[in-house]
Enzyme design. Structure first.
Site, mmCIF file in Angstrom:
data_model
loop_
_atom_site.group_PDB
_atom_site.id
_atom_site.type_symbol
_atom_site.label_atom_id
_atom_site.label_comp_id
_atom_site.label_asym_id
_atom_site.label_seq_id
_atom_site.Cartn_x
_atom_site.Cartn_y
_atom_site.Cartn_z
ATOM 1 N N ASP A 1 70.989 60.926 -35.543
ATOM 2 C CA ASP A 1 70.800 60.550 -36.944
ATOM 3 C C ASP A 1 71.042 61.794 -37.790
ATOM 4 O OD1 ASP A 1 70.057 59.552 -39.363
ATOM 5 O OD2 ASP A 1 67.998 59.040 -38.807
ATOM 6 N N PRO B 1 74.105 72.624 -40.965
ATOM 7 C CA PRO B 1 73.427 72.546 -39.672
ATOM 8 C C PRO B 1 73.955 71.442 -38.752
ATOM 9 C CG PRO B 1 71.842 72.708 -41.473
ATOM 10 C CD PRO B 1 73.171 72.468 -42.092
#
Length: 276
Positions: free
Chosen positions: A155, A162
């Site tokens: 998810d 990142p």
């Protein structure tokens, strides 16, 4: 005075929402985090000025990234969630009584804290005793936990910052190794209108690793184009072979046995993006 939030969804496309109030604004070691009370979508979470979720349409994304895979696997007991610090994905997973353990790995503690305070409808699953929350790097976690999970859900945010490594071949191979012998994973894979190259690359990479690779879709109004895709890589189970009459009823607003099957009916222009 009117206050508007604007997201640059592409270099040539923006979406704007009128804001009633800024409920939170902060910066973690990883990203800018904000919670906005918008007139159209209610409370909205943004990361680095990109919409992540909101009260009005969140259920579509969270139901589809979870239930399609959980109802494809014959007996998912242990599930890993990478990212999804708002908690919506965990909330949907714990609706499945057969799941014994959910490990949620989120790199940013601030996102978890904000979700608990401002999005109780999403973060409610954090309170389930089957859930373990780890503030850690999901890429590192899958490398360190081989043959551990029945299902992995990625998810992630968009493939910038990142989250870049969560769309790499090396990561998908680590996911394969972290799954048990009949495991599967699901990841969000962006818009076929605006991220067609990414979808082609990701589905080609995953199909070179997993015996079964399937792209499926849903409508998430606040994401670029509204038309959003997910990709499943499975070692054994094919979501198209699921007997939808045996899918147990769940408290859902979008996902259903009928949606499970029709989500894989792709338009010709999307099929052209997939490996031949």
């Amino acid at each position: 005075m009117e206050v508007w939030f604007t997201e640059d969804q592409t270099k040539n496309l923006r979406i704007s929402c009128r804001v009633r109030e800024v409920l939170f604004s902060g910066e973690s070691p990883f990203q800018k985090v904000a919670v906005l009370d918008t007139l159209e979508f209610g409370r909205m979470l943004t990361l680095d000025n990109v919409i992540q979720t909101n009260i009005k349409d969140e259920f579509v994304y969270h139901e589809m990234i979870t239930h399609v895979g959980l109802n494809t696997h014959a007996d998912p007991k242990k599930v890993l969630v990478i990212g999804g610090g708002d908690g919506g994905t965990v909330r949907e997973i714990v609706k499945h009584k057969g799941v014994e353990k959910v490990v949620h790995v989120e790199i940013d503690q601030m996102v978890i804290d904000v979700a608990k305070k401002f999005f109780p409808e999403l973060s409610v699953g954090f309170n389930d005793p089957r859930v373990e929350i780890l503030v850690d790097d999901g890429i590192k976690h899958v490398k360190e936990n081989k043959h551990t999970y029945d299902m992995i859900i990625v998810d992630s945010t968009d493939p910038v910052g990142p989250a870049v490594g969560l769309f790499s071949e090396e990561f998908y191979r680590s996911v394969y190794e972290a799954l048990r012998e009949d495991g599967l994973f699901v990841a969000q894979t962006e818009s076929p209108f605006f991220n067609s190259d990414l979808i082609t690359r990701v589905t080609s990479t995953i199909s070179g690793i997993f015996p079964v690779t399937r792209l499926f879709q849903a409508v998430v109004p606040t994401y670029p184009g509204g038309y959003w895709t997910f990709t499943m890589g499975s070692k054994k189970y094919d979501p198209l072979a699921v007997d939808t009459e045996k899918i147990s009823a769940l408290d859902t607003k979008w996902y259903s046995p009928e949606i499970h099957r029709t989500a894989f009916v792709l338009q010709p222009f999307v099929k052209e993006l997939l490996p031949k």
